[in-house]
Write a protein that holds these residues in place. Sequence first.
Motif, PDB file in Angstrom:
ATOM      1  N   SER B 100       4.413  39.147 -20.025  1.00  0.00           N
ATOM      2  CA  SER B 100       4.356  39.248 -18.548  1.00  0.00           C
ATOM      3  C   SER B 100       4.928  37.999 -17.911  1.00  0.00           C
ATOM      4  O   SER B 100       5.674  38.070 -16.923  1.00  0.00           O
ATOM      5  N   GLU B 101       4.573  36.843 -18.447  1.00  0.00           N
ATOM      6  CA  GLU B 101       5.031  35.597 -17.831  1.00  0.00           C
ATOM      7  C   GLU B 101       6.519  35.345 -18.083  1.00  0.00           C
ATOM      8  O   GLU B 101       7.206  34.807 -17.222  1.00  0.00           O
ATOM      9  N   TYR B 102       7.021  35.756 -19.263  1.00  0.00           N
ATOM     10  CA  TYR B 102       8.475  35.671 -19.447  1.00  0.00           C
ATOM     11  C   TYR B 102       9.188  36.607 -18.467  1.00  0.00           C
ATOM     12  O   TYR B 102      10.253  36.281 -17.934  1.00  0.00           O
ATOM     13  N   SER B 103       8.570  37.782 -18.201  1.00  0.00           N
ATOM     14  CA  SER B 103       9.160  38.710 -17.223  1.00  0.00           C
ATOM     15  C   SER B 103       9.186  38.072 -15.845  1.00  0.00           C
ATOM     16  O   SER B 103      10.151  38.235 -15.087  1.00  0.00           O
ATOM     17  N   ARG B 104       8.116  37.347 -15.503  1.00  0.00           N
ATOM     18  CA  ARG B 104       8.061  36.696 -14.187  1.00  0.00           C
ATOM     19  C   ARG B 104       9.153  35.619 -14.088  1.00  0.00           C
ATOM     20  O   ARG B 104       9.831  35.497 -13.079  1.00  0.00           O
ATOM     21  N   LEU B 105       9.310  34.861 -15.189  1.00  0.00           N
ATOM     22  CA  LEU B 105      10.366  33.832 -15.198  1.00  0.00           C
ATOM     23  C   LEU B 105      11.731  34.467 -14.966  1.00  0.00           C
ATOM     24  O   LEU B 105      12.520  34.011 -14.138  1.00  0.00           O
ATOM     25  N   HIS B 106      11.969  35.546 -15.706  1.00  0.00           N
ATOM     26  CA  HIS B 106      13.289  36.189 -15.607  1.00  0.00           C
ATOM     27  C   HIS B 106      13.493  36.781 -14.215  1.00  0.00           C
ATOM     28  O   HIS B 106      14.562  36.656 -13.620  1.00  0.00           O
ATOM     29  N   SER B 107      12.433  37.355 -13.646  1.00  0.00           N
ATOM     30  CA  SER B 107      12.551  37.955 -12.316  1.00  0.00           C
ATOM     31  C   SER B 107      12.764  36.891 -11.232  1.00  0.00           C
ATOM     32  O   SER B 107      13.623  37.038 -10.360  1.00  0.00           O
ATOM     33  N   HIS B 108      11.982  35.820 -11.295  1.00  0.00           N
ATOM     34  CA  HIS B 108      12.124  34.767 -10.284  1.00  0.00           C
ATOM     35  C   HIS B 108      13.500  34.087 -10.384  1.00  0.00           C
ATOM     36  O   HIS B 108      14.115  33.768  -9.362  1.00  0.00           O
ATOM     37  N   LEU B 109      13.970  33.868 -11.615  1.00  0.00           N
ATOM     38  CA  LEU B 109      15.290  33.228 -11.757  1.00  0.00           C
ATOM     39  C   LEU B 109      16.396  34.147 -11.254  1.00  0.00           C
ATOM     40  O   LEU B 109      17.356  33.694 -10.628  1.00  0.00           O
ATOM     41  N   LEU B 110      16.217  35.446 -11.504  1.00  0.00           N
ATOM     42  CA  LEU B 110      17.186  36.404 -10.977  1.00  0.00           C
ATOM     43  C   LEU B 110      17.208  36.337  -9.449  1.00  0.00           C
ATOM     44  O   LEU B 110      18.260  36.244  -8.827  1.00  0.00           O
ATOM     45  N   TRP B 111      15.992  36.354  -8.857  1.00  0.00           N
ATOM     46  CA  TRP B 111      15.922  36.321  -7.390  1.00  0.00           C
ATOM     47  C   TRP B 111      16.490  35.011  -6.842  1.00  0.00           C
ATOM     48  O   TRP B 111      17.226  35.016  -5.849  1.00  0.00           O
ATOM     49  N   LEU B 112      16.135  33.891  -7.469  1.00  0.00           N
ATOM     50  CA  LEU B 112      16.635  32.607  -6.963  1.00  0.00           C
ATOM     51  C   LEU B 112      18.168  32.584  -6.978  1.00  0.00           C
ATOM     52  O   LEU B 112      18.801  32.075  -6.051  1.00  0.00           O
ATOM     53  N   GLY B 113      18.747  33.179  -8.018  1.00  0.00           N
ATOM     54  CA  GLY B 113      20.204  33.263  -8.078  1.00  0.00           C
ATOM     55  C   GLY B 113      20.754  34.104  -6.934  1.00  0.00           C
ATOM     56  O   GLY B 113      21.710  33.713  -6.257  1.00  0.00           O
ATOM     57  N   LEU B 114      20.130  35.259  -6.703  1.00  0.00           N
ATOM     58  CA  LEU B 114      20.592  36.135  -5.617  1.00  0.00           C
ATOM     59  C   LEU B 114      20.433  35.461  -4.258  1.00  0.00           C
ATOM     60  O   LEU B 114      21.277  35.616  -3.366  1.00  0.00           O
TER      61      LEU B 114
END
Lengths: 126, 359
Positions: B100-114
Amino acid sequence: MTRDSQHITLIEPMELLGKVEEFRKQGYRLVQIHCTKGDGTYEINYSFDLDYEMRTLRVVTDGKTEIPSISGMYWGAFIYENEMHDLFGIRVAGMNIDYGGNLIRTARKFPFSQPAFRGEGPCPGE
Amino acid sequence: MPRRIVVPFGPQHPVLPEPIHLDLVLRDEYVEDAIPSIGYVHRGLETLVSKREYPEFVYIAERTCGICSFIHGMTYCMAVENLVDCDVPERALFLRTIWSEYSRLHSHLLWLGLFADALGFENLFMSCWKLRESVLDVLEETTGGRVIQGSCKVGGVRRDIPGETLERMRAGLDAIEREAGEIADVFLRDESILSRTRGVGTLSRDEAYTLGAVGPTARASGVGIDLRKTGYAAYGKLSFSPVVETAGDCHARCAVRVKELFTSIDLIRQAIAKIPDGPIEDKPKKNPEGDSFARAEQPRGELVHYVKGNGTRHLVRSRIRTPTLTNIPPLVKMLRGCNLADVPVIVLSIDPCIGCAER
């Protein structure tokens, strides 16, 4: 594992506004509203949360009777009430923002209470 | 003399990562009202629950979202586990927490990039997504899938993570933390980002609470709701504090996500240190009967899964209330009175996942 307690209270449609007002006064936030289709009836669940304790009010309706909107007490409820109308055809009276069936714009017009699956129904013309 | 016009915005727009439609009622350059509508990617996933056996529906629940897929699968499993009389082993709960926390990392990094991309900051966008790749590499190595993991099942998880891999993951977190620190500095201090995001799309604490905001959108306005504090999965055995900001503007929402990167890294470290040995699944002892809610904290906020069973292997009904759906009323409030040029930044600031919201 901590599991959410399943506090579900069955109420009559006419009790809805009074019960929701009680939740609002106690400081509960609206978590969600959703509709479930049963055999000829629809269950509508209103969930509220205070300090991570979720309580749900359940109203059972025939789908033809109008349900009062709670958007006067919880402004954001319009999104769920419009969704419920568009997906299940439930009529909700007094919504603060009424899309008139245009929140969920799909090629096949609402409601989806009788879903058809591609390849699983009768062929056209048969 | 001011003119009032309506500008259709989306569902296809260069700055929107996902297809939401907004009718923007403008008075000159200012937004008087924003009327959202959805449906462009409605797939009827909830109805499919009656066509698939309940263990198979995990795969469909995961496909609700292409970003936080693991947490969808896990929350669906939690809802079903309330009905099938099984005790998920401790090790499985820790593994769920780690993924779950790796998913959160990946999601937040994706959003920060966008978000950086929406501001025209292309090299920052690339830095975020480069770091996201190292998170996806871990998910791929441990589950077999970069975005859709398929590793959760009713009663536990399908795969274990060997001890030596856990050690490698722990070492890898240092590099992720170092790079995240460099990115965080830019998001939190760069003048061009501050000038585009501070005081834009402000949502007060009261508005966030009464409009039903969840996740970083609520926490950026001072509402400290974080479902991980309920202790589901292994969160009850780990210590953390929700990241809360008070400004309620686009920069506060960005800051919450930036700081949550470090919370997630810390939670993964704690979980790796405390994960017990043992089995990773328990067999359900009966078919699901009755109805049940389960909630979890997705990267975008509170996720609710509802399932209803009748004692057979086919569930009668599934309902997924995603955080983006409940963040739409707050978005309408944020957009009122803003400048047209700020609309893309404000819409992105709630991290909209329309695929999730429409299901």
